[in-house]
Design a protein around this motif. Sequence first.
Motif, short mmCIF file in Angstrom:
data_model
loop_
_atom_site.label_atom_id
_atom_site.label_comp_id
_atom_site.label_asym_id
_atom_site.label_seq_id
_atom_site.Cartn_x
_atom_site.Cartn_y
_atom_site.Cartn_z
N ILE A 1 -43.85 15.18 35.54
CA ILE A 1 -42.49 14.51 35.60
C ILE A 1 -41.62 14.71 34.44
O ILE A 1 -40.48 14.72 34.39
CB ILE A 1 -42.86 12.80 35.70
CG1 ILE A 1 -41.78 12.28 36.29
CG2 ILE A 1 -43.28 12.30 34.31
CD1 ILE A 1 -41.21 12.40 37.50
N ASP A 2 -42.24 15.01 33.22
CA ASP A 2 -41.54 15.27 31.85
C ASP A 2 -40.48 16.46 32.01
O ASP A 2 -39.45 16.40 31.86
CB ASP A 2 -42.51 15.09 30.70
CG ASP A 2 -43.38 16.28 30.77
OD1 ASP A 2 -43.99 16.66 31.86
OD2 ASP A 2 -43.67 16.87 29.50
N GLU A 3 -41.20 17.65 32.65
CA GLU A 3 -40.61 18.70 33.18
C GLU A 3 -39.53 18.56 34.13
O GLU A 3 -38.38 19.25 33.81
CB GLU A 3 -41.53 20.00 33.53
CG GLU A 3 -42.46 20.39 32.35
CD GLU A 3 -43.18 21.46 32.93
OE1 GLU A 3 -43.04 21.75 34.05
OE2 GLU A 3 -44.23 21.93 32.08
N ASN A 4 -39.83 17.73 35.18
CA ASN A 4 -38.79 17.19 36.06
C ASN A 4 -37.51 16.72 35.53
O ASN A 4 -36.36 17.06 35.90
CB ASN A 4 -39.23 16.36 37.09
CG ASN A 4 -40.34 17.19 38.08
OD1 ASN A 4 -40.34 18.34 38.15
ND2 ASN A 4 -41.03 16.25 39.07
N ARG A 5 -37.77 15.76 34.56
CA ARG A 5 -36.70 14.88 33.79
C ARG A 5 -35.89 15.95 32.97
O ARG A 5 -34.58 15.95 32.69
CB ARG A 5 -37.18 14.07 32.99
CG ARG A 5 -37.76 12.75 33.91
CD ARG A 5 -37.92 11.54 33.23
NE ARG A 5 -38.22 10.60 34.23
CZ ARG A 5 -39.33 9.63 34.18
NH1 ARG A 5 -40.03 9.61 33.11
NH2 ARG A 5 -39.53 8.53 35.04
N ASN A 6 -36.65 16.78 32.32
CA ASN A 6 -35.92 17.90 31.28
C ASN A 6 -34.85 18.83 32.17
O ASN A 6 -34.10 19.19 31.94
CB ASN A 6 -36.70 18.91 30.48
CG ASN A 6 -37.41 17.73 29.55
OD1 ASN A 6 -36.96 16.84 28.97
ND2 ASN A 6 -38.65 18.58 29.05
N GLU A 7 -35.71 19.07 33.42
CA GLU A 7 -34.83 19.81 34.14
C GLU A 7 -33.45 19.38 34.83
O GLU A 7 -32.31 19.76 34.71
CB GLU A 7 -35.58 20.43 35.33
CG GLU A 7 -34.86 21.28 36.42
CD GLU A 7 -35.87 21.76 37.67
OE1 GLU A 7 -35.44 21.88 38.90
OE2 GLU A 7 -37.10 21.81 37.30
N SER A 8 -33.52 17.99 34.83
CA SER A 8 -32.52 17.11 35.57
C SER A 8 -31.26 17.18 34.56
O SER A 8 -30.33 17.27 34.38
CB SER A 8 -32.80 15.62 35.69
OG SER A 8 -33.93 15.84 36.64
N MET B 1 -33.00 17.08 42.36
CA MET B 1 -34.14 16.40 42.83
C MET B 1 -35.49 17.48 42.60
O MET B 1 -35.92 18.05 43.36
CB MET B 1 -34.15 16.30 44.15
CG MET B 1 -32.95 15.17 44.52
SD MET B 1 -32.71 14.80 46.34
CE MET B 1 -31.01 14.14 46.44
N PRO B 2 -35.58 17.39 41.33
CA PRO B 2 -36.74 18.49 40.94
C PRO B 2 -37.89 18.01 41.23
O PRO B 2 -38.20 16.77 41.30
CB PRO B 2 -36.71 18.77 39.44
CG PRO B 2 -35.74 17.50 39.14
CD PRO B 2 -35.20 17.14 39.83
N TYR B 3 -38.86 18.75 41.93
CA TYR B 3 -40.22 18.04 42.36
C TYR B 3 -41.19 19.08 41.69
O TYR B 3 -41.11 20.15 41.25
CB TYR B 3 -40.26 18.25 43.78
CG TYR B 3 -40.57 19.42 44.29
CD1 TYR B 3 -41.47 20.21 44.57
CD2 TYR B 3 -39.24 20.17 44.56
CE1 TYR B 3 -41.59 21.52 45.16
CE2 TYR B 3 -39.22 21.41 45.36
CZ TYR B 3 -40.19 22.07 45.59
OH TYR B 3 -40.18 23.49 46.28
N GLY B 4 -42.53 18.33 41.38
CA GLY B 4 -43.59 18.76 40.94
C GLY B 4 -44.49 17.75 40.07
O GLY B 4 -43.85 16.58 40.08
N SER B 5 -45.60 18.00 39.54
CA SER B 5 -46.64 17.23 39.12
C SER B 5 -46.24 16.79 37.69
O SER B 5 -46.62 15.67 36.97
CB SER B 5 -48.04 17.61 39.25
OG SER B 5 -48.11 18.84 38.54
#
Length: 135
Positions: free
Chosen positions: A75-82, A69-73
Motif C-alpha cells: 500500500i505504501d508503494e501504491n500511495r507513492n505512485e498516487s 488507481m494503483p494496485y498491488g499488495s
Amino acid sequence: MVLRVSPVMLRSEPVLSVIIKKGDLRMKIKKLCVAIPNLGSIKVGTVMCLIPALFQTVIETGCGLHFVMPYGSLIDENRNESVKAALEVEASHLLFIDSDMTFPDNGIMTLASRDKLVIGANYNRRTFPLTSTVK
C-alpha cells in the motif's frame, strides 16, 4: 492539499453552503486527483459513493479530475505512485480514498471546506469489539 476520506469525519454542515457561495472552493480546487490504492478491486459501495460526490464537486467548483488507481499488495508503494501521478498532472488537490469506504455525496466538498493542508481521520476496525485504528 491531501484529503483522506473516512466515514467518521464526513458530516453535512450548514457552513458548507456559505463557503461555496463566497467562491473560495472554486478558486482553490483547480484539479482534483482522486487516488484509490487497492489490492486489485474496489468495492461497489465506494464507487457508488464516489460518483455523486465527484459530480457535486465538479459542478460546484468547476475543477478538473484525474484518477489514479494503483494496485498491488504494498500500500505504501501504491500511495507513492498516487502522489507521483498527482504531481505529474499538476493537481491542486490529492484525495486518497480507501477501496472499501463509503461517504456522503457532499463528502469531498466538506473535506475541502476545512481549508487545511492535510486532513485525516480515524475509524473503527471492522471487528468486535469495535476499536479505533489509532493507538
